[in-house]
Scaffold this motif. Structure first.
Motif, mmCIF file in Angstrom:
data_model
loop_
_atom_site.group_PDB
_atom_site.id
_atom_site.type_symbol
_atom_site.label_atom_id
_atom_site.label_comp_id
_atom_site.label_asym_id
_atom_site.label_seq_id
_atom_site.Cartn_x
_atom_site.Cartn_y
_atom_site.Cartn_z
ATOM 1 N N LYS A 1 0.838 -1.208 0.000
ATOM 2 C CA LYS A 1 0.000 0.000 0.000
ATOM 3 C C LYS A 1 0.870 1.255 0.000
ATOM 4 O O LYS A 1 0.589 2.232 -0.704
ATOM 5 N N GLU A 2 1.955 1.226 0.797
ATOM 6 C CA GLU A 2 2.867 2.375 0.862
ATOM 7 C C GLU A 2 3.524 2.608 -0.495
ATOM 8 O O GLU A 2 3.688 3.752 -0.932
ATOM 9 N N LYS B 1 2.285 1.815 -3.505
ATOM 10 C CA LYS B 1 1.284 2.365 -4.425
ATOM 11 C C LYS B 1 1.015 3.837 -4.134
ATOM 12 O O LYS B 1 0.929 4.661 -5.047
ATOM 13 N N ASP B 2 0.896 4.178 -2.846
ATOM 14 C CA ASP B 2 0.621 5.573 -2.473
ATOM 15 C C ASP B 2 1.751 6.491 -2.910
ATOM 16 O O ASP B 2 1.518 7.591 -3.435
ATOM 17 N N ASN B 3 3.009 6.061 -2.691
ATOM 18 C CA ASN B 3 4.152 6.892 -3.068
ATOM 19 C C ASN B 3 4.273 7.043 -4.577
ATOM 20 O O ASN B 3 4.591 8.125 -5.077
ATOM 21 N N ARG C 1 1.843 6.924 -6.702
ATOM 22 C CA ARG C 1 0.751 7.773 -7.156
ATOM 23 C C ARG C 1 1.041 9.248 -6.854
ATOM 24 O O ARG C 1 0.750 10.137 -7.660
ATOM 25 N N GLU C 2 1.663 9.525 -5.684
ATOM 26 C CA GLU C 2 1.885 10.911 -5.268
ATOM 27 C C GLU C 2 3.170 11.505 -5.845
ATOM 28 O O GLU C 2 3.192 12.658 -6.276
ATOM 29 N N SER C 3 4.258 10.722 -5.823
ATOM 30 C CA SER C 3 5.550 11.285 -6.242
ATOM 31 C C SER C 3 6.210 10.526 -7.382
ATOM 32 O O SER C 3 7.195 10.995 -7.949
ATOM 33 N N TYR D 1 9.584 5.367 -5.013
ATOM 34 C CA TYR D 1 9.538 4.736 -3.688
ATOM 35 C C TYR D 1 10.864 4.021 -3.446
ATOM 36 O O TYR D 1 11.433 3.404 -4.354
#
Length: 368
Positions: free
Chosen positions: A23-24, A26-28, A30-32, A35
């Motif tokens: 999840k971390e 995917k979130d990173n 998507r945002e930046s 990772y």
């Protein structure tokens, strides 16, 4: 993993921790779009290795791809650990350096409900020992010295540090600071046992390492590490100025003595600049005839407020502050002038002047 969707990691095959990591990621992304994670894992031989995984989002022909890379970072991590060790530990003894000592002492003071004792110690006559043994020999002696202290297994010792050369520090934490007195007595007794320096080209004899020790403790002397260290250093210097081979716990009388010493040094330098040192001539007689055969020049200090002072009031300070050659030069010039005046008056005598080895070895000894 190039071109394959992150969805290939089916949730049912992942642990709860791995699902959180996914999840971390995917979130990173998507945002930046990037990772990175450093972690340890076992290789196929069962050895734990340091790894780094990176994911980066890239676009090719308006299509989004995720590129993942797994790297073995063992060599990099090992190099970093070696650099950190070089920065924090003395290479000769393996002991923590001053930086680590200050950090550990600060941590102890923040958390402690007990008394904290800081000890500074130097090896007496260290320069003489270094000159006698040479660089390799003195390093061997330092290593043996450290090994012997470690073997004492001193109680309540939290940190044993080497600041360099013959400069060491110890940090104790205990219910009562006076409990450390026994540990320090043990240190002094240890120094009564000689170190055998077999194989040294300079000497095959036993070497004694006597020490000077200065001590301060929290909360009585100070509440800050730097203050405690400074006061322990002042106590150490007090011991060294009084011959060494002793222990001194810091108290206010040391500050008074230090202040008095600084004032005396300033007065001596002013006296030297203003010509306040004067010779007094003590005649020498033949016992059987009573005839004067010469004079011995004795130094006196014509102090502007304290009057005429004998050497016992200032000669030790002259030597401590390395003013002996200046004093000798002034006395020699005044005595030479006095001899010249006597000779012009027809009174021919010789005058003895006291000098020590420091004067004879001074490069300007024959220029005055």
């Amino acid at each position: 993993m190039v071109g394959r969707p992150l969805g290939i990691y089916a949730a049912e095959f992942l642990s709860e921790e791995e699902q959180l990591i996914l999840k971390e990621i995917k979130d990173n992304l998507r945002e930046s779009g990037f990772y990175k994670l450093d972690f340890s894992m076992a290789n196929r031989y069962g050895e734990t290795i340091d790894c780094q995984i990176t994911y980066r989002k890239i676009c090719i022909d308006q299509t989004v791809f995720h590129v993942g890379m797994l790297r073995d970072m063992s060599a990099v991590v090992k190099d970093k650990k070696q650099v950190a060790h070089l920065l924090n530990y003395d290479q000769l003894t393996g002991l923590p350096n001053r930086k680590v000592f200050l950090s550990q002492a600060s941590d102890v003071l923040l958390d402690t409900y007990q008394e904290v004792v800081i000890v500074r110690l130097n090896i007496d006559r260290y320069r003489n020992l270094a000159s006698l043994l040479g660089s390799e020999g003195i390093n061997t002696l330092i290593q043996k010295f450290v090994k012997r202290i470690k073997e004492l297994h001193l109680e309540h010792l939290r940190c044993f540090s080497h600041f360099g050369g013959d400069d060491f520090a110890l940090l104790f934490e205990c219910q009562d600071g006076n409990m450390v007195r026994h540990q320090l007595d043990t240190l002094m007794q240890m120094c009564e046992i000689p170190f055998t320096m077999n194989g040294n080209a300079a000497t095959n004899s036993n070497i004694y390492c006597h020490i000077s020790v200065g001590v301060s403790y929290f909360p009585k002397n100070d509440a800050q590490v730097t203050g405690l260290l400074s006061k322990a250093e002042k106590a150490l210097q007090y011991v060294k100025q009084h011959g060494g081979d002793d222990i001194r716990w810091y108290d206010k009388t040391i500050e008074e003595a230090t202040s008095g010493s600084l004032q005396l040094e300033a007065d001596l330098r002013a006296a030297s600049a203003e010509g306040q040192f004067i010779p007094y001539y003590q005649p020498k007689f033949l016992l059987d005839t009573g005839i004067i055969t010469g004079f011995e020049a004795l130094v006196r200090w014509q102090h502007p407020t304290r009057g005429l002072l004998k050497p016992k009031h200032f000669i030790d300070a002259i030597l401590t502050h390395k003013l002996s050659f200046e004093l000798f030069s002034q006395m020699a010039n005044k005595i030479a002038k006095q001899l010249s005046e006597w000779q012009q008056q027809g009174f021919c005598q010789h005058i003895c002047i006291n000098a020590d080895a420091a004067e004879f070895s001074h490069p300007e000894f024959l220029t005055w």
